[in-house]
Design a protein around this motif. Structure first.
Motif, PDB file in Angstrom:
ATOM      1  N   SER A 204      35.879  43.585  40.066  1.00 56.42           N
ATOM      2  CA  SER A 204      37.135  42.814  39.975  1.00 56.42           C
ATOM      3  C   SER A 204      37.072  41.732  40.832  1.00 56.42           C
ATOM      4  O   SER A 204      36.414  41.692  41.891  1.00 56.42           O
TER       5      SER A 204
ATOM      6  N   ASP B 271      51.228  45.385  25.545  1.00 55.20           N
ATOM      7  CA  ASP B 271      50.102  44.578  25.801  1.00 55.20           C
ATOM      8  C   ASP B 271      50.472  43.814  26.911  1.00 55.20           C
ATOM      9  O   ASP B 271      51.110  42.991  27.073  1.00 55.20           O
ATOM     10  N   THR B 272      50.048  44.138  28.233  1.00 52.02           N
ATOM     11  CA  THR B 272      50.355  43.573  29.386  1.00 52.02           C
ATOM     12  C   THR B 272      49.794  42.328  29.593  1.00 52.02           C
ATOM     13  O   THR B 272      50.744  41.409  29.935  1.00 52.02           O
ATOM     14  N   LYS B 273      48.749  41.705  29.301  1.00 51.60           N
ATOM     15  CA  LYS B 273      48.070  40.391  29.263  1.00 51.60           C
ATOM     16  C   LYS B 273      49.158  39.582  28.550  1.00 51.60           C
ATOM     17  O   LYS B 273      49.505  38.477  28.748  1.00 51.60           O
ATOM     18  N   ARG B 274      49.428  40.067  27.218  1.00 49.02           N
ATOM     19  CA  ARG B 274      50.264  39.161  26.468  1.00 49.02           C
ATOM     20  C   ARG B 274      51.631  39.005  26.939  1.00 49.02           C
ATOM     21  O   ARG B 274      52.397  37.851  26.881  1.00 49.02           O
TER      22      ARG B 274
ATOM     23  N   LEU C 277      52.667  39.363  29.972  1.00 46.47           N
ATOM     24  CA  LEU C 277      52.620  38.258  31.338  1.00 46.47           C
ATOM     25  C   LEU C 277      52.336  37.165  31.045  1.00 46.47           C
ATOM     26  O   LEU C 277      53.103  36.130  31.490  1.00 46.47           O
ATOM     27  N   SER C 278      51.561  36.557  29.903  1.00 42.46           N
ATOM     28  CA  SER C 278      51.310  35.146  29.608  1.00 42.46           C
ATOM     29  C   SER C 278      52.670  34.837  29.087  1.00 42.46           C
ATOM     30  O   SER C 278      53.088  33.602  29.105  1.00 42.46           O
TER      31      SER C 278
ATOM     32  N   THR D 179      45.795  31.291  31.939  1.00 43.14           N
ATOM     33  CA  THR D 179      44.661  32.114  31.208  1.00 43.14           C
ATOM     34  C   THR D 179      44.642  33.313  32.166  1.00 43.14           C
ATOM     35  O   THR D 179      44.982  33.435  33.063  1.00 43.14           O
ATOM     36  N   THR D 180      44.013  34.404  31.387  1.00 41.79           N
ATOM     37  CA  THR D 180      44.050  35.640  32.167  1.00 41.79           C
ATOM     38  C   THR D 180      43.242  35.642  33.424  1.00 41.79           C
ATOM     39  O   THR D 180      43.670  36.310  34.453  1.00 41.79           O
TER      40      THR D 180
ATOM     41  N   LEU E 239      45.384  37.293  36.438  1.00 39.15           N
ATOM     42  CA  LEU E 239      44.901  38.502  36.854  1.00 39.15           C
ATOM     43  C   LEU E 239      43.942  38.801  37.913  1.00 39.15           C
ATOM     44  O   LEU E 239      42.818  38.193  37.544  1.00 39.15           O
TER      45      LEU E 239
ATOM     46  N   GLU F 161      44.696  45.003  39.747  1.00 38.14           N
ATOM     47  CA  GLU F 161      45.995  45.184  39.340  1.00 38.14           C
ATOM     48  C   GLU F 161      47.035  44.207  39.434  1.00 38.14           C
ATOM     49  O   GLU F 161      48.172  44.617  39.548  1.00 38.14           O
TER      50      GLU F 161
ATOM     51  N   ALA G 191      48.918  40.559  39.483  1.00 35.94           N
ATOM     52  CA  ALA G 191      49.346  39.356  38.664  1.00 35.94           C
ATOM     53  C   ALA G 191      49.980  38.436  39.728  1.00 35.94           C
ATOM     54  O   ALA G 191      50.704  38.618  40.735  1.00 35.94           O
TER      55      ALA G 191
END
Length: 226
Positions: free
Chosen positions: A2, A31-34, A36-37, A73-74, A78, A81, A83
């Motif tokens: 990480s 979908d956490t990434k989506r 968050l974005s 971007t991710t 991120l 854990e 953000a």
């Protein structure tokens, strides 16, 4: 492996921050990434356009390591854990002293050219014109407040000293991410743990009302005499 989070203000200067616990107001994101974005982009920072608007303030989310970027971007948001992102506030103001000096200069030139003092209307009109001109030359003042969101524990930390700024960031996060932020203060933590308000009342010992041993002895002697 990480990524190691970049230095937060607590490690590089400022130490004023507030803690909150986030609770979804609807269904938890699948979908956490989506999610968050989408949330960050819905409240992204847009610079003040000095030529098109008279706004003096602009605020919104930016990347933590690049406050001029809103790509989100991710890899830029991120960190394990966590953000991590920023809340940027830009303000454009014309210093009153500078405007006053420019207005005095204009008035002196006007009197020399016209042979009279300008009317109140002429002063007001030129003041607005001068303020607009000076505003076009102004450089926005930028302040970025860091936000750390542990997506596993749902704990959010905001690095901001002003209560007004904290409230503004809270509102932005709640609206953009569809969550409710609860302050992590003793009263709130006690409520989550099911501790009643009565049990939070200071004891006599805590507020300096403890009974001394001499008072106890005196009381016992009085009762014995009776």
């Amino acid at each position: 492996m990480s990524k190691v989070p970049p230095l937060m203000p607590v490690l590089s200067g400022a130490v004023t921050f507030s803690r909150f616990r986030s609770e979804p107001t609807g269904d938890a994101p699948s979908d956490t990434k989506r999610w968050l974005s989408k949330g960050l982009k819905s409240g992204l920072f847009e610079p003040i356009d000095l030529k098109k608007t008279e706004d003096e303030r602009a605020a919104g989310f930016v990347e933590l390591e690049n406050s001029d970027s809103t790509d989100f971007t991710t890899g830029s948001v991120l960190y394990g854990e966590y953000a991590l992102f920023g809340y940027r506030v830009d303000t454009v103001k014309v210093p009153p002293a500078l405007l006053k000096a420019e207005l005095a200069k204009w008035q002196k030139e006007f009197e020399k050219r016209e042979g009279r003092q300008p009317t109140r209307g002429e002063k007001s009109e030129n003041r607005a014109s001068l303020k607009h001109m000076l505003r076009q030359r102004a450089v926005p003042m930028t302040k970025v407040h860091d936000v750390s969101w542990n997506l596993k524990t749902n704990q959010v930390q905001l690095w901001a000293a002003s209560r007004k700024t904290v409230d503004e960031i809270l509102l932005a996060i709640e609206e953009c991410f569809q969550v409710k932020l609860q302050p992590l203060v003793p009263a709130s933590l006690a409520a989550q743990a099911g501790i009643s308000d009565e049990n939070l009342v200071p004891t006599p010992e805590l507020i300096g009302m403890e009974i001394s041993s001499s008072e106890i002895a005196s009381s016992e002697v009085s009762h014995g005499d009776a």
